[in-house]
Design a protein around this motif. Structure first.
Motif, PDB file in Angstrom:
ATOM      1  N   ARG A   1      35.261  39.463  45.847  1.00 35.74           N
ATOM      2  CA  ARG A   1      35.686  40.603  45.029  1.00 35.74           C
ATOM      3  C   ARG A   1      35.671  40.165  43.569  1.00 35.74           C
ATOM      4  N   LEU A   2      35.359  41.098  42.681  1.00 37.20           N
ATOM      5  CA  LEU A   2      35.217  40.832  41.253  1.00 37.20           C
ATOM      6  C   LEU A   2      36.536  41.077  40.530  1.00 37.20           C
ATOM      7  N   LEU A   3      36.914  40.150  39.658  1.00 35.21           N
ATOM      8  CA  LEU A   3      38.133  40.280  38.871  1.00 35.21           C
ATOM      9  C   LEU A   3      37.816  40.992  37.557  1.00 35.21           C
ATOM     10  N   LEU A   4      38.487  42.114  37.332  1.00 35.53           N
ATOM     11  CA  LEU A   4      38.320  42.892  36.105  1.00 35.53           C
ATOM     12  C   LEU A   4      39.673  43.088  35.438  1.00 35.53           C
ATOM     13  N   VAL A   5      39.626  43.309  34.125  1.00 32.95           N
ATOM     14  CA  VAL A   5      40.846  43.535  33.347  1.00 32.95           C
ATOM     15  C   VAL A   5      40.689  44.804  32.516  1.00 32.95           C
ATOM     16  N   ARG A   6      41.830  45.408  32.165  1.00 33.85           N
ATOM     17  CA  ARG A   6      41.870  46.497  31.183  1.00 33.85           C
ATOM     18  C   ARG A   6      42.822  46.062  30.089  1.00 33.85           C
ATOM     19  N   LEU A   7      42.344  46.117  28.861  1.00 39.18           N
ATOM     20  CA  LEU A   7      43.137  45.681  27.711  1.00 39.18           C
ATOM     21  C   LEU A   7      44.003  46.817  27.185  1.00 39.18           C
TER      22      LEU A   7
ATOM     23  N   PRO B   1      35.433  49.990  39.587  1.00 38.22           N
ATOM     24  CA  PRO B   1      36.135  51.128  39.001  1.00 38.22           C
ATOM     25  C   PRO B   1      35.404  51.696  37.787  1.00 38.22           C
ATOM     26  N   GLU B   2      35.716  52.923  37.475  1.00 38.93           N
ATOM     27  CA  GLU B   2      35.219  53.571  36.260  1.00 38.93           C
ATOM     28  C   GLU B   2      36.406  53.889  35.379  1.00 38.93           C
ATOM     29  N   PRO B   3      36.244  53.896  34.095  1.00 39.65           N
ATOM     30  CA  PRO B   3      35.023  53.497  33.409  1.00 39.65           C
ATOM     31  C   PRO B   3      34.894  51.976  33.370  1.00 39.65           C
ATOM     32  N   LEU B   4      33.681  51.505  33.611  1.00 40.41           N
ATOM     33  CA  LEU B   4      33.347  50.088  33.508  1.00 40.41           C
ATOM     34  C   LEU B   4      32.595  49.912  32.191  1.00 40.41           C
TER      35      LEU B   4
END
Length: 157
Positions: free
Chosen positions: A45-51, A137-140
């Motif tokens: 699974r890919l680790l993503l962040v939202r600032l 997820p969107e928005p990417l």
């Protein structure tokens, strides 16, 4: 030291600093260098962040390379700061050139396997979590999409 500032005020400071930096870069058009880490867990699974500032898009853990700092050291530092996790072995994927708010940005892209659960600090990062590669997820962010294309086209170890 940073936790002496209340979190809402800290988030406001990030937004103000980001807006000022964007304007400065539009005027000066500097050459900058940064890093981005494509991190997957043992389940791929890919680790993503939202600032807490910027577009609000999901993105890869990323940040600037400090003066005199090696790109791999910057990647480890930024990854730890934004996710609370340690990167395992970093694999260099490549360098991408971006125009970021007028700045000419050379982005050193790394891939890593990580263990542990990411934790958003609630100050710079509002959310950090893993997503299945088939259901991002969107928005990417467009920058994340470009980095993922580079990664998918590179030899996997």
């Amino acid at each position: 030291m940073l936790h002496l500032i209340p979190a809402p005020l800290h988030r406001l400071a990030y937004r103000v600093a980001h807006a000022l930096r964007k304007r400065w870069w539009q005027v000066r058009q500097p050459k900058i260098s940064s890093v981005s880490v494509i991190a997957t867990d043992l389940e791929d699974r890919l680790l993503l962040v939202r600032l807490t500032y910027g577009s609000g898009s999901w993105s890869l853990p990323s940040g600037g390379i400090g003066r005199g700092e090696e790109p791999e050291a910057a990647a480890r530092r930024e990854f730890r700061e934004e996710t609370g996790c340690e990167a395992g072995t970093l694999r260099f994927v490549g360098i991408q050139q971006d125009l970021l708010h007028g700045a000419h940005n050379s982005v050193h892209v790394y891939a890593a396997k990580v263990q542990g659960n990411p934790a958003a600090d609630g100050r710079e990062v509002m959310d950090a979590r893993f997503f299945p590669l088939h259901s991002l997820p969107e928005p990417l962010s467009p920058f994340a999409r470009r980095r993922l294309e580079l990664w998918r086209g590179s030899p996997q170890e």
